[in-house]
Every structure is written in C-alpha cells, then in structure tokens.
Design a protein around this motif. Sequence first.
Motif, PDB file in Angstrom:
ATOM      1  N   THR A 190     -14.945  13.114 112.938  1.00 14.55           N
ATOM      2  CA  THR A 190     -13.909  14.097 113.253  1.00 14.55           C
ATOM      3  C   THR A 190     -12.883  13.438 114.160  1.00 14.55           C
ATOM      4  O   THR A 190     -13.261  12.774 115.137  1.00 14.55           O
ATOM      5  CB  THR A 190     -14.532  15.291 114.013  1.00 14.55           C
ATOM      6  OG1 THR A 190     -15.553  15.848 113.210  1.00 14.55           O
ATOM      7  CG2 THR A 190     -13.486  16.355 114.327  1.00 14.55           C
ATOM      8  N   ARG A 201     -24.630  21.813 108.742  1.00 17.75           N
ATOM      9  CA  ARG A 201     -24.448  20.613 109.553  1.00 17.75           C
ATOM     10  C   ARG A 201     -25.216  20.711 110.869  1.00 17.75           C
ATOM     11  O   ARG A 201     -25.796  19.752 111.324  1.00 17.75           O
ATOM     12  CB  ARG A 201     -22.958  20.400 109.818  1.00 17.75           C
ATOM     13  CG  ARG A 201     -22.453  19.111 109.232  1.00 17.75           C
ATOM     14  CD  ARG A 201     -20.961  19.059 109.277  1.00 17.75           C
ATOM     15  NE  ARG A 201     -20.377  19.640 108.088  1.00 17.75           N
ATOM     16  CZ  ARG A 201     -19.288  20.402 108.104  1.00 17.75           C
ATOM     17  NH1 ARG A 201     -18.678  20.685 109.222  1.00 17.75           N
ATOM     18  NH2 ARG A 201     -18.808  20.867 106.977  1.00 17.75           N
ATOM     19  N   GLN A 224     -11.335  15.588 109.198  1.00 12.30           N
ATOM     20  CA  GLN A 224     -12.797  15.578 109.161  1.00 12.30           C
ATOM     21  C   GLN A 224     -13.265  15.114 107.799  1.00 12.30           C
ATOM     22  O   GLN A 224     -12.725  15.562 106.793  1.00 12.30           O
ATOM     23  CB  GLN A 224     -13.343  16.997 109.336  1.00 12.30           C
ATOM     24  CG  GLN A 224     -13.350  17.488 110.746  1.00 12.30           C
ATOM     25  CD  GLN A 224     -14.250  18.702 110.889  1.00 12.30           C
ATOM     26  OE1 GLN A 224     -14.175  19.596 110.081  1.00 12.30           O
ATOM     27  NE2 GLN A 224     -15.077  18.700 111.903  1.00 12.30           N
ATOM     28  N   ARG A 282     -20.759  11.634 109.631  1.00  7.38           N
ATOM     29  CA  ARG A 282     -19.499  12.346 109.473  1.00  7.38           C
ATOM     30  C   ARG A 282     -18.612  11.958 110.636  1.00  7.38           C
ATOM     31  O   ARG A 282     -19.103  11.529 111.670  1.00  7.38           O
ATOM     32  CB  ARG A 282     -19.708  13.860 109.545  1.00  7.38           C
ATOM     33  CG  ARG A 282     -20.634  14.436 108.532  1.00  7.38           C
ATOM     34  CD  ARG A 282     -20.640  15.941 108.650  1.00  7.38           C
ATOM     35  NE  ARG A 282     -19.278  16.455 108.642  1.00  7.38           N
ATOM     36  CZ  ARG A 282     -18.545  16.608 107.546  1.00  7.38           C
ATOM     37  NH1 ARG A 282     -19.031  16.314 106.373  1.00  7.38           N
ATOM     38  NH2 ARG A 282     -17.310  17.067 107.630  1.00  7.38           N
ATOM     39  N   GLY A 341      -6.171  17.930 112.885  1.00  7.27           N
ATOM     40  CA  GLY A 341      -7.600  17.644 112.802  1.00  7.27           C
ATOM     41  C   GLY A 341      -7.946  17.025 111.465  1.00  7.27           C
ATOM     42  O   GLY A 341      -7.472  17.471 110.423  1.00  7.27           O
ATOM     43  N   LYS A 349     -23.765  11.807 118.508  1.00  5.47           N
ATOM     44  CA  LYS A 349     -22.307  11.746 118.425  1.00  5.47           C
ATOM     45  C   LYS A 349     -21.835  10.585 119.276  1.00  5.47           C
ATOM     46  O   LYS A 349     -22.275  10.428 120.413  1.00  5.47           O
ATOM     47  CB  LYS A 349     -21.688  13.028 118.983  1.00  5.47           C
ATOM     48  CG  LYS A 349     -21.663  14.196 118.051  1.00  5.47           C
ATOM     49  CD  LYS A 349     -20.832  15.280 118.716  1.00  5.47           C
ATOM     50  CE  LYS A 349     -21.024  16.628 118.076  1.00  5.47           C
ATOM     51  NZ  LYS A 349     -20.348  17.677 118.851  1.00  5.47           N
ATOM     52  N   PRO A 406      -9.939  13.145 103.902  1.00  8.98           N
ATOM     53  CA  PRO A 406     -10.560  14.058 104.862  1.00  8.98           C
ATOM     54  C   PRO A 406      -9.963  15.457 104.757  1.00  8.98           C
ATOM     55  O   PRO A 406      -8.846  15.623 104.273  1.00  8.98           O
ATOM     56  CB  PRO A 406     -10.234  13.434 106.221  1.00  8.98           C
ATOM     57  CG  PRO A 406      -9.340  12.296 105.983  1.00  8.98           C
ATOM     58  CD  PRO A 406      -9.151  12.087 104.531  1.00  8.98           C
ATOM     59  N   SER A 451     -20.901  24.927 108.465  1.00  9.31           N
ATOM     60  CA  SER A 451     -21.180  24.536 109.848  1.00  9.31           C
ATOM     61  C   SER A 451     -22.659  24.757 110.167  1.00  9.31           C
ATOM     62  O   SER A 451     -23.256  24.007 110.942  1.00  9.31           O
ATOM     63  CB  SER A 451     -20.294  25.314 110.813  1.00  9.31           C
ATOM     64  OG  SER A 451     -20.590  26.677 110.751  1.00  9.31           O
TER      65      SER A 451
END
Lengths: 519, 309
Positions: A248, B98, A238, A246, A236, A278, A204, B95
């Motif tokens: 995170t 996405r 990702q 995906r 973090g 999400k 990641p 970004s």
Amino acid sequence: MHRKFRASCHSVILWAGAISIISLLANSPRCWASDQFLSLQEIAASNPPSHSVDKTTSKTDMQQQFQQLENKITQLQTSYNQRLQQMQQTIDLLKAQISKNQTIPTTQAVTQKTPAASQEDIGTHLIFGSEAKPQTSSKTTATQATSQNGDIGDQLIFGNGQSPQTGPETPVQPSSSYSINSGAGSLLGGGVGYNGSRGQSFNPDISVTGDFIGHYGSRSSLPSHNRIDLRESEIGLQAAVDPYARATFIFSKPSDGNLDVEEGYATLDTLPWGLQVKVGKMRSPFGKVNVLHTHDLPQTDEPDVISNFFGSDGLIETGVSVSKILPTPWYSSLDVQMANGDNNIFFGHGRLTKPLVVSHLKNFFDINDNNSLELGLSTAVGARTLDSGARDSKVAGIDFTYHWLQPNLFHTLVWQTELLGATQGQPYTGKNTLFGGYSFVEYKLATRWFAGVRLDYSQVPLLANANEWSIAPYIDFWESEFGRFRLEYKHTFGHNYQSSDQAWLQYSVILGLHPPHTF
Amino acid sequence: MKKQFFKLLLMPMILVCLALCPVANAANKIKVVTALPDLASITQAIGGDKVEVFSIGKGYQDPHFIPPKPSFIVKLKNAQMLVRVGLGLDIWLDSLIRSSGNPKIYFGAPGYVDASIGIPVLEFPNRKIDRSLGDIHALGNPHYWLDPVNAKYISADIVAGLKRVDPADGAYFDQRRMMFLKELANKLTGWIHQAAPLKGVRVISYHDSWPYFERRFGLKVVGFIEPKPGIPPTPKHTQYLIQLVRQENVKLIMMEPYYLSSTPKMIAAATGAKVIVVPPSVGGVPGANDYFSLFDTILNRLLTNLPKK
C-alpha cells in the motif's frame, strides 16, 4: 454526345477509383466493403458527370488506367464474394448448431419461430453458449405448461433433455483437478464478463481523496484559519506484490505542506502461525483515531488529545509491525510495531538504538447481532533525546467503542471513547505526566444523515499547566458512499490556553477503488 | 500513582496474550464461511454432514453493505473454505479476508470459491462506466442466485471448492450435488408452472435485484424506486414513477426488506398499486429458510398479491 458522356464516366470512375484505393489503404481490411461502396456513392453524388471532363488526360493513358481500375474492381469483387461465402457458411453452421441445441420442450415451438426470432437466438447462442435464452424458454414453458408436466425443470437444470444419470451432456461438470483459470468450478473462470477489466488486471487499485474545508473561527494557529482550503489531497495505490505480499502506498499533500508519502508499506500475509508483518511507513497502531486518514476522521478535526500528543498528522512511524489474531473465542488481535521514533513531541530519538515500540491489543465482542463492544489497550514507549541524554517517554491508552446497528441499518449508534496518559522522558516544562481523552456519540438519523457530538479534554505537552476542554456538535450528510458533507462547530475552553469558537464546512470525496472503511 | 496506571494497563495485555490457551477443535467438519445465506444454503445441501456453514450476511441485510465486524474475522480465520458472491457485490469481504491472516481462503487459494464463475452474467456494461451511474457493478448484475437455473453453476463452483479442500469425499459431494439438482429441477418445474400468471406482469422494484428472476419467471420490471443503483429516491424520480405506474398499468411494487418503505408506499397511495416485501435472500422474511423455500416464498408473495382479473 455519346463520347462526351463516356469520357465523363471514365473520369468519374478514375476519381472514385483513386479515392477508393486511398481509403482502402486507410481502412482496416475487415470493413473495406461497406466503406468502398459508401465512398463511390458519395463521389457519384458530389460530382455529376457533365461538370468534370478532364481534357488534359490523353486517351491511351485513360484506357490504361481504366484497365487497371477494372482489374482492381474484379479483384475486390472476388474477395468480397469470398467473404460473403464465408459469412454464409458461418451462418449455416450456427443455424445447424442452434437446431441441435434447441432445448425447448416441443418441436412445435421450434417450427413456430419466425426468421427474426431465430436471429435473436444466434446472439443468445453466442452469449449464453448451449443454454437457451432464459426469457425465450420461460415464455415457451409458460405457454406449454399443461402439456409438458414434469420435465421442464429437468431440461433447464440438466439441459438437452438428458436424464441426470446419463450425465455426459450436463452443462457444468465441476473439475476435480485444481485449475486456476479455466473450466467450470475453476478459481477465476474465463467468462464473457471478465474481458473488459482484464487489461487493468496488474495495475494497483488507485484511489484519490479530496478533503475540502471552509473554516471560520478564532483559532488563528490553524493553517486553514478563515479560509477555504483543499486541506488534503491523497492518492492511494494498493496491489498484491506476489502470492506472499501486498503493498500500500498513500501519498498526501496537505494545504500547508509538500506532497509526501503518508504511508508506504508492504504486508507479508502468508506467514506461518497467522502472523502478518508490515514493513515500511505506516500509521502506528495506537487506539482508534490515530490509524484513520484525515478524510476518514469521525469529525472534521482530530480529537485534541491526539493532535496535542502526536501532532496534527498523528503518530506515523517507519518500522516493522507484527500482528496476530489471538486464539480466543472472541476477536482479539495484538499488533506490535518497532519503529525509529521520529515523532518529536514525546519521542524523536529517531534511531533503533532506542526504538519506539507501539502496541495495540484489540478485543471485539458481539453482544448479539445488533450490539457490539470493542475494548482496546495501546502503549507507545520510546526515547526522547535532548542535550542531557536520552530518556524514555511512555504513552498509554484505553479505547472503548459501543456499536448499535438496526438490522436494516436505518439507524445506528456509535459511542467511542479514548483515554490517554503519558509520561515525558524529558519534560518541556517540568510537568512530567499528562492526560487527555475524548468521547463522541454519533447517531444515524436517516438514510444519509448522521449527527454527533464530541467532548474533548487534553493537557498540552508543550505548555505547563495548560489544558483545554471542548465540545463539538456536528452533522453529516452522505450524498453517496463516496461523497460526504459535514458541518461542525467547536467551542474550546482553554485554561492557560487559547479559548476559541470555530466552525467548519467540509466536503470529502473519494474517487476510484478505495477500500471500504473498517468497522 | 501514575506508574501504577501503566502497570494496570500492561498487566491485562500480558495476561490476555499468554494465559489464553488455544481453543481445541474437536469437530473435523469442513468449516465454510459464505458471504450470503443463499450460498450457505446451497453449500449445506451439497456438503451434508461433512460441512459446517456460517453466513456472514443475513437475508434481512442489504447485501451491498454488510458491516464488516471483527467477529467475522474470527470465523474466516478458522475457515477452510470461503464462498463469495463475487461480481463486486461483496467487496466488504475483502478487508475481512485480508485481516483474517488465513491463506487457505485468500484469493487464488484452494479454499477460495467465487460462486459467480460460469454464470451467464446479465447487464454486463459493454462500455466504460463511472460512478455518475450510481453504484453500478462493473462486472454485471450480481444478484444471479435469483434464477434457480444458475444454481447449477453455483453448485459446480462449490463442489469444485469442496473437492479441493477435501478430495477424499469428492464422490459424496458429487452425489449430493446431483441430488440437490434433481430436487431443484423438480421444484423448478413446479415454480415455472406456478408462475404462469406472472408472465408479462409489469412491476416496479426498489433496486435492480431481479433481472435474473424476471427473465426466468416472465415478470417485467419496468422501473426502479432508486433513480440509479444505490442512490436513494428523489422527489423528481418518484413523480416520474407515479406517471410510469399509471402509464404501464403497474399493479405491484416489489420491495426488498432492507429498504425504507416510505417512497413505495407513497407511489402506491398515489396510483393504487400494491407494495409487497419480497425477500431476495434466504432469511429475508420468515418462511424463506433455505434456497427452495426462498423461491416458494417469493412466488407465493407475488401470486397472492396479483390482482384478480
């Protein structure tokens, strides 16, 4: 004398042989040759013959070992010769290929080449494939300008002097088939430049942020009161899970708390109708500031209304959120989250029997290339449970952001305002409705300097008839995209609440692959 | 009164969500979004009237820092193809991609085109790098479109993408690419002849935007106004540059239009060198309207400011 010399020579060879065999075993087979000769020379230099006669070794033994060593040396010599031959062959091959691929307009240029120049071209050939090194060709073409009118461009573009129509030798043939990882026009290519990062491909993206603050002032309720603190450290991670999702994960450690999962969610972003789902723990989609991490906040401290209404960490909830970009001519997106409702200032039911529903509608309008407006509406509705039973709490917000950007970004201006209103399901104090808001203006003074001022007003949910006003001017210095200093002063006027003066000096750093900040 | 406040807020939300009907899409052109106008120009040349191209970045903006405005998300959401620079230049695009919720242009999808595929990349760091070197690009220098020869790779990538999106018009795109390359080859011959006086001319540039251009046209960039990529000038480095300009007999200071001219002007004043604004992208200055006129403009600005012997 002669005998003595011979014996000493033998012993040197013996030593050298023994050491060379050891180093032969220790080294990789590719680089034995140079190492061997080096060590032989070193040994010869460090052990002059006259000082190293070993009298205990018998003559037959020595002869035997001498024989063995001689065998070894012949063996090494043959393999060295073989290798030399191979290298010579490769060089010949390369030379042949180079002379075939010369795309320089005149033969004169080729014949003029010195050995040194052609060696340079081997590297060019290896790195750039069939294309001649740009610099070489431009030198040649510049000098041959008058004699070669018309076809230099053709040769550079189409290569090998082929006319465009005959095509097969054209350096790049776009592949019509859908190939992901090989060939020109493929999705990934396989160029020289990508080898270095290949090993880390599946890891990641990792980022670490550190938020150092020094605080001085009269508000003693803050954890960093009159201290230098590492206010927050954050890690973090990702990455893509697979072609469909995906994920995170953000771990953070505040100075006054334990290492915790601040956010951890997976995003399903290949669903039909452009839906994005999400799942997990995330900053709830309420307004503009609540979704930002501590180090990303536009000022050192959160606006009072956010910390009073949602707590110092903001509204972070575990649940499922669904978002969609609406089919409008301007940017409009709706994000709706259904969550447990763990935040216990307004909610805290914590069960899906009465879930917390947070929604945010974001609209963005380009006035022109340099001016834009954003208008957002947010709501959060959830249950608050006390002994007397569960009752709904509601929070609503409106946000308004104006951006002005100079085309080259020498100067920019942001004006951002959020107003929040709430009704408490089970009031702490008998007061049912609360209001609050903030507004800040930030101007980019110079390449790395920003200055701004924020005004705050907030009623306090936990206290009756308490409210606070504050004004907080601040100045930012971005040493780079990844490091920022900030000095902020804040004066708070409290009504039935603490008045205070505070100042912060903040230094925030970002390491690694941190996603660029959203607009 | 307070209840009305909520109703007032909720009403427009519901209205906006439900009352908007989808905007009808009559045009059947392939919608292509590109990161920079140079890629847009090449895509337009190849796609002809089968494509509708929009570039997020503008030529007068620093390609490293394009503000990722949500309005670009709408463009990406409706796009069938995306052409990006790659090599870490346009990370601001990630970004946006996405957020678009458009799997047709996600990384690895048929509509995703990385125009850097196949480019012989310069300045690829052959060791571990870190940010103490500034905003250095881990995959090599990304300003590759400034060598016209690289357009053959860029156009190959674009054609491959167009064919994936619209296989039926493959022959049309191939033919137009050949036309484009033939014209480019013609132009390139002219440019190289035109650039003959630039051979060996020592210049300073603001940012390391020009290695591809430099190698093709024979200039020699001996220093940068930025002490490290992406790091603004410092007094110490400027002093060094003033010395360098004198020592190397630099006559020209090339500056991209999106940087502050104060430091270059200071160096020019101290040394007698000349500051010229040179566009590294289509649309950077008036006159650089497409990929061809970009090179016309760059060469013209360099040659007219070259000191006469």
